[in-house]
Design an enzyme around this catalytic site. Structure first.
Site, PDB file in Angstrom:
ATOM      1  N   PHE A 147       0.843  -1.202   0.000  1.00 52.64           N
ATOM      2  CA  PHE A 147       0.000   0.000   0.000  1.00 52.64           C
ATOM      3  C   PHE A 147       0.874   1.246   0.000  1.00 52.64           C
ATOM      4  CE2 PHE A 147      -2.240  -3.423   2.095  1.00 52.64           C
ATOM      5  CZ  PHE A 147      -3.561  -3.309   1.671  1.00 52.64           C
ATOM      6  N   ARG A 207     -10.750   5.069  -1.700  1.00 52.19           N
ATOM      7  CA  ARG A 207     -11.025   3.638  -1.579  1.00 52.19           C
ATOM      8  C   ARG A 207      -9.694   2.908  -1.380  1.00 52.19           C
ATOM      9  NH1 ARG A 207     -15.388  -0.106  -2.179  1.00 52.19           N
ATOM     10  NH2 ARG A 207     -16.600   1.796  -1.968  1.00 52.19           N
ATOM     11  N   MET A 208      -9.589   2.321  -0.217  1.00 50.47           N
ATOM     12  CA  MET A 208      -8.412   1.509   0.100  1.00 50.47           C
ATOM     13  C   MET A 208      -8.028   0.620  -1.090  1.00 50.47           C
ATOM     14  SD  MET A 208      -8.424  -1.391   3.065  1.00 50.47           S
ATOM     15  CE  MET A 208      -7.287  -2.777   2.994  1.00 50.47           C
ATOM     16  N   HIS A 209      -6.741   0.621  -1.437  1.00 47.84           N
ATOM     17  CA  HIS A 209      -6.306  -0.237  -2.539  1.00 47.84           C
ATOM     18  C   HIS A 209      -4.881  -0.731  -2.336  1.00 47.84           C
ATOM     19  CE1 HIS A 209      -5.304   3.929  -3.693  1.00 47.84           C
ATOM     20  NE2 HIS A 209      -4.303   3.444  -4.387  1.00 47.84           N
ATOM     21  N   MET A 210      -4.694  -2.031  -2.593  1.00 49.65           N
ATOM     22  CA  MET A 210      -3.376  -2.656  -2.502  1.00 49.65           C
ATOM     23  C   MET A 210      -2.816  -2.834  -3.907  1.00 49.65           C
ATOM     24  SD  MET A 210      -2.187  -6.246  -0.712  1.00 49.65           S
ATOM     25  CE  MET A 210      -2.825  -7.382  -1.957  1.00 49.65           C
TER      26      MET A 210
END
Length: 193
Positions: A100, A108-111
């Site tokens: 991350f 929006r959380m994103h890996m």
DNA sequence: GTTCTAGAAC
DNA sequence: GTTCTAGAAC
């Protein structure tokens, strides 16, 4: 009124209010052209501007804005991110990294799941490079460990972020220190088989 | 996040 | 003169 300002006024009257660029991932999650796969709690999409030969994003289907919204109730979710990483690694011979950005630009959380070659026409700036090759890139395993240990993820200070982004260029595969981005990109080609 | 481009660096 | 980087974008 000048010609220029008149043209802008007409454009604004005729077009619907544009969504802010930072919301772009939410659009991509709904776009069949972008979506690679879905699991119970995640969606995997292709990065619109890939910074390596392989570059995917893993996002939660639930509305979680960033890793800084996570608590211990999200450990199962984060472990599912790890399963997705394993699955995608098993689909290719290229070595991949998952992690991350400490200071993300998009909501929006994103890996990121990205191959180590870093060969891509979309990789252009020092900020691009340092986002993926300094401590600004927080490996998946480290984030999972911090969530388990502390119950949340600690934010990076603006000062450290600024300093990481201005770190001198350093090849991610050897000791070479390029003078500038074109030299780095040329050099990265030499690491290919 | 990207695009655009002025002016720094070469 | 050309290449390259860094900051604005209302």
């Amino acid at each position: 009124m000048s010609k220029r300002s008149a043209a802008i006024t007409v454009t604004n009257l005729n077009s619907k209010k544009a969504k802010h660029w930072s919301l772009g991932l939410l659009e991509s999650m709904k776009d069949p052209e972008s979506v690679v796969k879905r699991t119970k709690q995640t969606v995997v999409i292709k990065d619109k501007y890939p910074k390596a030969k392989i570059h995917y994003l893993v996002l939660p289907q639930d509305d979680i804005n960033s890793i800084y919204k996570l608590d211990k109730s999200h450990i199962k979710l984060l472990e599912e991110f790890g399963d997705v990483f394993k699955d995608i690694q098993n689909e290719t011979d290229l070595p991949l990294r998952a992690g991350f950005h400490a200071v993300p630009s998009m909501q929006r959380m994103h890996m990121h799941i990205i191959s180590t070659d870093m060969v891509s026409p979309c990789l252009k700036t020092k900020v691009h490079w340092n986002s993926f090759t300094t401590k600004h890139f927080r490996p998946y395993a480290d984030v999972l460990e911090e969530l388990k240990e502390k119950g949340c993820i600690e934010k990076m200070s603006p000062e450290l972020h600024k300093s990481l982004m201005s770190t001198e260029l350093q090849c991610n595969q050897c000791s070479y220190k390029p003078k500038n981005m074109p030299q780095l990109k040329e050099h990265l080609l030499t690491h290919q088989k």
